[in-house]
Design an enzyme around this catalytic site. Sequence first.
Site, short mmCIF file in Angstrom:
data_model
loop_
_atom_site.label_atom_id
_atom_site.label_comp_id
_atom_site.label_asym_id
_atom_site.label_seq_id
_atom_site.Cartn_x
_atom_site.Cartn_y
_atom_site.Cartn_z
N HIS A 163 23.01 -20.87 -16.28
CA HIS A 163 22.28 -21.27 -17.51
C HIS A 163 21.84 -20.06 -18.34
CE1 HIS A 163 21.99 -25.13 -15.45
NE2 HIS A 163 21.45 -24.51 -14.43
N SER A 215 27.46 -19.99 -19.47
CA SER A 215 26.48 -20.90 -18.92
C SER A 215 27.17 -21.82 -17.91
CB SER A 215 25.83 -21.71 -20.04
OG SER A 215 24.65 -22.32 -19.55
N SER A 237 22.59 -26.18 -21.52
CA SER A 237 21.46 -25.37 -21.03
C SER A 237 21.26 -24.04 -21.74
CB SER A 237 21.60 -25.14 -19.53
OG SER A 237 22.72 -24.34 -19.27
N ASP A 288 26.47 -20.58 -10.22
CA ASP A 288 25.44 -21.61 -10.12
C ASP A 288 26.14 -22.96 -10.20
OD1 ASP A 288 23.67 -23.69 -11.13
OD2 ASP A 288 22.17 -22.12 -11.38
N GLU A 308 23.84 -19.92 -6.29
CA GLU A 308 22.45 -20.25 -6.57
C GLU A 308 22.00 -21.61 -6.03
OE1 GLU A 308 20.27 -18.37 -8.17
OE2 GLU A 308 18.72 -19.75 -8.84
N ASN A 319 20.70 -19.90 -2.19
CA ASN A 319 19.93 -21.14 -2.27
C ASN A 319 18.94 -21.32 -1.12
OD1 ASN A 319 19.51 -23.91 -3.43
ND2 ASN A 319 20.28 -24.48 -1.39
N LYS A 352 13.61 -18.51 -2.31
CA LYS A 352 14.25 -19.35 -3.32
C LYS A 352 13.86 -20.80 -3.06
CE LYS A 352 17.53 -21.43 -5.89
NZ LYS A 352 17.87 -22.86 -5.90
N ASP A 369 11.11 -22.51 -5.40
CA ASP A 369 11.63 -23.49 -6.34
C ASP A 369 11.05 -24.87 -6.08
OD1 ASP A 369 13.58 -21.89 -7.65
OD2 ASP A 369 14.99 -23.57 -7.57
N ASN A 370 11.19 -25.30 -4.84
CA ASN A 370 10.97 -26.71 -4.55
C ASN A 370 9.51 -27.08 -4.49
OD1 ASN A 370 13.71 -27.05 -4.49
ND2 ASN A 370 13.88 -26.86 -2.29
N CYS A 425 8.02 -27.14 -8.51
CA CYS A 425 7.83 -28.55 -8.87
C CYS A 425 6.35 -28.90 -8.99
CB CYS A 425 8.51 -29.46 -7.85
SG CYS A 425 10.30 -29.29 -7.92
N HIS A 483 17.13 -34.87 -7.78
CA HIS A 483 18.40 -34.23 -8.01
C HIS A 483 19.12 -34.94 -9.16
CE1 HIS A 483 22.12 -32.17 -6.06
NE2 HIS A 483 21.65 -31.52 -7.07
N HIS A 508 11.14 -24.82 -14.21
CA HIS A 508 10.37 -23.88 -13.40
C HIS A 508 9.86 -22.74 -14.25
CE1 HIS A 508 11.34 -26.04 -9.92
NE2 HIS A 508 12.58 -25.63 -9.79
N SER A 539 13.96 -16.42 -7.42
CA SER A 539 15.33 -16.85 -7.25
C SER A 539 16.31 -15.77 -7.73
CB SER A 539 15.49 -18.14 -8.06
OG SER A 539 16.81 -18.51 -8.15
N GLN A 549 19.31 -13.04 -6.23
CA GLN A 549 20.65 -12.84 -6.78
C GLN A 549 20.96 -11.34 -6.91
OE1 GLN A 549 23.17 -14.64 -7.20
NE2 GLN A 549 22.54 -16.76 -7.62
#
Lengths: 480, 480, 480, 480
Positions: free
Chosen positions: A57, A80, A85, A135, A201, A226, A231, A235-236, A240, A346, A399, A407, A411
Amino acid sequence: MTDGTAQGSKVKDMSLAEFGRLEINLAEVEMPGLMASREEFGPSKPLAGARVMGSLHMTVQTAVLIETLQALGADLRWCSCNIFSTQDHAAAAVVAAGTSKVFAWKGETLEEYWWCTEQALTWPDGEGPDIIVDDGGDATLLIHKGYEFEQAFEKDGSLPCPSTTTNEELKIVYRIIAESIQKDPKRFQKMVARLVGVSEETTTGVHRLKEMAKQGKLLFPAINVNDCVTKSKFDNIYGCRHSLTDGIMRATDVMIAGKKALVAGYGDVGKGSVQALKAAGAIVYVTEIDPICALQAYMEGVEVVLLEDVVDKVDIFITTTGNRDIIMAEHMAKMKNNAIVGNIGHFDNEIDMAGLLSNPEIKRQNIKPQVDRFIFPDGHGVIVLAEGRLLNLGCATGHPSFVMSCSFTNQVLAQLELWNNRANGKYGKDVYLLPKHLDEKVALLHLGVLGAKLTKLTPVQSEYLGIATEGPFKPDTYRY
Amino acid sequence: MTDGTAQGSKVKDMSLAEFGRLEINLAEVEMPGLMASREEFGPSKPLAGARVMGSLHMTVQTAVLIETLQALGADLRWCSCNIFSTQDHAAAAVVAAGTSKVFAWKGETLEEYWWCTEQALTWPDGEGPDIIVDDGGDATLLIHKGYEFEQAFEKDGSLPCPSTTTNEELKIVYRIIAESIQKDPKRFQKMVARLVGVSEETTTGVHRLKEMAKQGKLLFPAINVNDCVTKSKFDNIYGCRHSLTDGIMRATDVMIAGKKALVAGYGDVGKGSVQALKAAGAIVYVTEIDPICALQAYMEGVEVVLLEDVVDKVDIFITTTGNRDIIMAEHMAKMKNNAIVGNIGHFDNEIDMAGLLSNPEIKRQNIKPQVDRFIFPDGHGVIVLAEGRLLNLGCATGHPSFVMSCSFTNQVLAQLELWNNRANGKYGKDVYLLPKHLDEKVALLHLGVLGAKLTKLTPVQSEYLGIATEGPFKPDTYRY
Amino acid sequence: MTDGTAQGSKVKDMSLAEFGRLEINLAEVEMPGLMASREEFGPSKPLAGARVMGSLHMTVQTAVLIETLQALGADLRWCSCNIFSTQDHAAAAVVAAGTSKVFAWKGETLEEYWWCTEQALTWPDGEGPDIIVDDGGDATLLIHKGYEFEQAFEKDGSLPCPSTTTNEELKIVYRIIAESIQKDPKRFQKMVARLVGVSEETTTGVHRLKEMAKQGKLLFPAINVNDCVTKSKFDNIYGCRHSLTDGIMRATDVMIAGKKALVAGYGDVGKGSVQALKAAGAIVYVTEIDPICALQAYMEGVEVVLLEDVVDKVDIFITTTGNRDIIMAEHMAKMKNNAIVGNIGHFDNEIDMAGLLSNPEIKRQNIKPQVDRFIFPDGHGVIVLAEGRLLNLGCATGHPSFVMSCSFTNQVLAQLELWNNRANGKYGKDVYLLPKHLDEKVALLHLGVLGAKLTKLTPVQSEYLGIATEGPFKPDTYRY
Amino acid sequence: MTDGTAQGSKVKDMSLAEFGRLEINLAEVEMPGLMASREEFGPSKPLAGARVMGSLHMTVQTAVLIETLQALGADLRWCSCNIFSTQDHAAAAVVAAGTSKVFAWKGETLEEYWWCTEQALTWPDGEGPDIIVDDGGDATLLIHKGYEFEQAFEKDGSLPCPSTTTNEELKIVYRIIAESIQKDPKRFQKMVARLVGVSEETTTGVHRLKEMAKQGKLLFPAINVNDCVTKSKFDNIYGCRHSLTDGIMRATDVMIAGKKALVAGYGDVGKGSVQALKAAGAIVYVTEIDPICALQAYMEGVEVVLLEDVVDKVDIFITTTGNRDIIMAEHMAKMKNNAIVGNIGHFDNEIDMAGLLSNPEIKRQNIKPQVDRFIFPDGHGVIVLAEGRLLNLGCATGHPSFVMSCSFTNQVLAQLELWNNRANGKYGKDVYLLPKHLDEKVALLHLGVLGAKLTKLTPVQSEYLGIATEGPFKPDTYRY
């Protein structure tokens, strides 16, 4: 991820690139891991000589990643990984700075999307990248398909035929490869020969890679970014937790305090979601299939129920499962008037959008972009966020940069790990977790700006624990 | 674990066994996993024919475990795994009910302790158990040492010699084995031959087992119960969250609200501890060596500092590290008057008890059992809980029954798993995690009493996720 | 308040007075408001010449209050305001130090209790106190009754007659006064003449005072300490938040996480209780009669229900209402086995103890002191804490010293306020709130030890707000 | 309050009135107190015959208030109380429905503003309203000034002269009154004669009313709605808890977790703000002048500091004081780069906007509407939200409808109270709190939609407590 708000409100007397630069500069302060990477690795240019292709993205945050890789010496081309995105001001700023070639704009057609991917994979001398930031795995897919069809062509002169697939995107991929083979029947094989590896990713991309590895078809090393702790958990859970209520509020301005909320799923995304909703004063219920997660919910004072048993008294329904068919049109038919339904899990099939849209008796009332009210025959309406897609992206801005910095620093370290070990055989044609000590390093690079002071093990302690003073500090099975 | 409070307050017109039975009956309500196991497996007596030996704190909760194994058909002998941890009323009640032979009392000498272990391992016919429930690995150790020395004796007639070790306990073990060999030089070898396996409760015991397995010396299969999610996370996070502030309050009656607390370590125990202290209104700081855990602390709004930087302004210091030398006498010399220092991590060397006790200038003032004030030359005192040992055990009653029920239900399922697979070669001479589906089953057995209703996967969902409807629901690497 | 635990565990080689002194010294660190009062006012001895009589639980915390008043110059005599609440070691230590005369011991008869009160009111010269610290109003009652009967005696020679009342305590009071009049028919009138005023600690005492004032019968000024913010909010919210779960855990060791708890009443005590139970991981419901408090519960994510609707699924029931008949035997008949029932509100009639005890079909099983299980004909049992009386006092040690320090510092300032204004007519025969600036001062005196730094208004700000730089900072109606 | 977002994103194929109607209908579900009022009182039309004039932000929520008053029978005229706060679509929808005359649009000049106010006060027959809903007191001011100058004119023929004041608004007011007197020298006196009373929404308005009452100049009864519990606590605590982080996130997308935040002031707004920031994972500090509030902060685990001591390490600064000069340009000069500064207290002078804007060395960089970055000579920038005005209004959408429903239901009940008692002398020329039972009723009307079930006092309980079964349940001094 589109950021309509920011674009919509951009200051009118700036060019797109200037506005992008302003936002990139602001984001840098919130992406300390990337900035610390520049500081630590920038001077020695460890990626000098490396051609890095990215399919991810093209946002403001990604611009900070791109410019970090460039600061480390990389020669970059970027596209992207989603047709919607790209933030055009971010792309413009990167182009204006000459940091990377960029092939991306908001609202590409699928044809344009795959053209961009191909361009990003092709350096002016016709060759491909040394390493890839992927990604979702589209860049990796194109190379593998190209390689496969080149070999078939060698064997029997056959070319990929779009009519052999019903998948719209694959048709395009086949067309591109067919053209490519006619121009240069070795192009993807040369690309593979040069490739040092890819760092991936996402869950979806890692899943694809593991399938290929299992079938022995993976053509180069892959690092699974991931599943790094810095990460996945960040992220999660924390990402969120930040963006769920943000999305609900921007979309509906509803007061969450005093409302009943149901969170479907108590995995990491569910845990972050429940924490956010409880903090906002909601009475929260959870649905779960997994008894361990269910028991964890109770330990935090959250009741585990069946959707059916509470569907008529809950005000806010959030899916976090990664599963499908969680909230069906039949459920929504029984909800309270103006119940809110959103997905932060998801795919959009967590909510039965198909069931809503295909039933002629259910009327759709668009309230504002990304907010629809579906009116049932009995007159009650249900407010669906972001058309069932991720509401934190659709109704807020996804995020926050700090989470993306975790994240993306993974990378950067993954790219360095692949490049530094390109010649020593450390990585074969398989999928690897980023080594624990690099996961820990990502955390470390984010602590300075927060003011953290880490304690150091003494030699005696180090020996007592059997842990090196510089880590890694935990076994791979540690759950955090 | 001793429970002096309960004993001290027992109703005077009851016998010890009657009082034990009353407490066991109360605990049963809080141990739903064990009671559900009785209900599910009791009728079919799956452990019929199995001799089960246990070496695990002979408490009220353990009595519920013992009676569960007996309800499943086992023939039982039990000893404690700690000289102080037996609750005599619990032991008396088990004996009175004829559920198991019990060799344990509060305040054994080390000689008595190992005598008890040996008795528990020896059935009236002279043979040993089929399966073992071990906690810390002492039963396993005795068998392995016995086996090793019997083989040496066969080879060269040598007997273990207590003087070859400075370890007090090993001296006793050697003496027992020497006597045993003289009576029956094949006793431990026969015991090993019969043994189906062991399920081990603790980190320490698992560590020992893994060392033996690595060296190829492990003589029978071992199941690692310690690292089940329903054991480790529940013990460490939820158990400590419950018992940390409980212990501090019983020991000191201090108001935690408004106080500054430092938690050394932000692993699972640290996370539970921080949650409890924040909930009580403390201003909490953390020290960490691991940057990932440190970053997690920030995500929960907790600052990561160096002990040195806050030592003079913190009111309550808690160690949770499993490491040594965390709070030294030098630190305590700089603390505020009446600062509280306690350990809920592992061994008492997290706090420098040796440094306190060996310095003649530091005076010890005993306030009440398990609460001492150490007075420094400048006149300020530091209140040390439970002499640096686990304060939740020393100053309160340790983990609540519900948490122990999770742990012990894992033990029951591990015993069944070993016994059911005794003939099929599923388990070799290695250390195994309890299969994920059993871990999930433990959770399941605790959900009913809480009123949980679990959602079931539909066949379509099951296929979509690639997860069987009855689980396991997560990969082994899932972090919860 | 009795503190059996502390006494039971007192170090055996200390005298009672030495043990009391140790505990007093420990408490001083947790009672910064009192210690700061000593520091600020001690040098000038503002209470020099004042005879202070106290009728307030003779505990360790009260000892710190007594010694503070003495440090300010007061000449003291003390008794307890409850036959069970004296901590003998605290009393012994005060006596040993010569700080105050003390007439109190644990377990007085009612006769002894009133004898103690009379002694504490009577200085060696036969005269009474200048100021009174009262808790519940018994000292005030005795004086008012004495005054009333002396006047009746003057008028018609009549003496109080115990047989005119069925109240056991009043019979004793009447007897004491009858004897007193026969010795000195002006004694209480002289006492009233000398009296500068009383500061009252409790709701009950304040209620009595207000009734007397309304009827024009109040004989001297009274300061209502009970409704100071630093008393009422701190006692009720923070004190109960601390001691509710403490009491439940000490009594039952039950794991609160995952359990369903019902809190009857969402006033200040209810708010503190709910906060504590939620923090411990319970799923909490509230019952309320007051819609404003009910709406506040929702704002904190707590559902308001009827007891009847959840009585069979709740694990822990707590009453906080100050009302009667909240949880009746009929309710308990429908509860789950081993449901826990406790009261942290006011009197033991919040729970229908009479109904439990008078029904011959309900069996009482004493588990340990202050913990009973009542077994119903269907076999299920309900665990009642502290025989329905305040469970935080009965099963734990009540409010922590820090909270008592707030309350008692208000007492010190009230005593100073009465004494300093004894001659200027500021206070008439009425009930007064402690002036807001003194309430604020109490808070101020507790902030130093916590490390607080208060911001000062600039002159410009002070004028802008119309608030003096030294306060008071809020109007009397401010709700905090 | 402007709602640019909603307007900006309004669906393009709707008229303004249609869009307003859609939003009003959505808001109705979140304003249960108003809807319940319609249901309860609508049928009997208790306001039939009452002319109601309102001067209160013409938003979607206010539209629901207006339509409620109309449903109760009122004859309405409305204007806004702020030149920017009208939501044109809300105004359009009310006008389209014919519910009320509306004189308001977004972006009025001051001249237009006062013209609107005058129009709203003037019915077609030239007379004024019977009752007024006022917010800030401008309608009340105009009438009082008009009355005063009419009397002066009667006495000496003088007219108000704009040049006698430097206040821009007063100049306009004087002009309007001068014109009015020339047309009808008795107009405002007749208006006053007719007026039954006013209910006032805000602190500022109540302050003005109390000043007038103190000086004996108040011309008609006034009900203080501002200090109802269901207004003040709900607006200040729960409303700000909702909208503070909402505003910060919409403005900056910053991750709050892990950041250090300072909240200046720990009154109700501060308490809600701290709760929101802690819940989002921030490390929070408070500054306070009032020791009681400071001590409350500690009880919730929040440290009280001086701004000066933390200014260089805090990431987010929020003022909640109602005071001026809280965060000065000198402070901002010492902040971290990209520190965020916002106000949710009262006026924009909490933050030294004047100091920022007047210093030529500080450069202003506009990032997007309501978000500016001020760049200091050393290169660091500080992000100021909403130009120092209320950030929850400027950067988000202010209080959610549910909170406004509490506030506005108080208004409805206040209007009914005034109108129902218009003839009985219950209310004189003074400022009255809304009676407690009406405050409780407001709460009651919001509980149904949340699913609350209130417990009813039995007659025995009612007598025991001395509280009527239908309330009021608390004394006026109760602090909630």
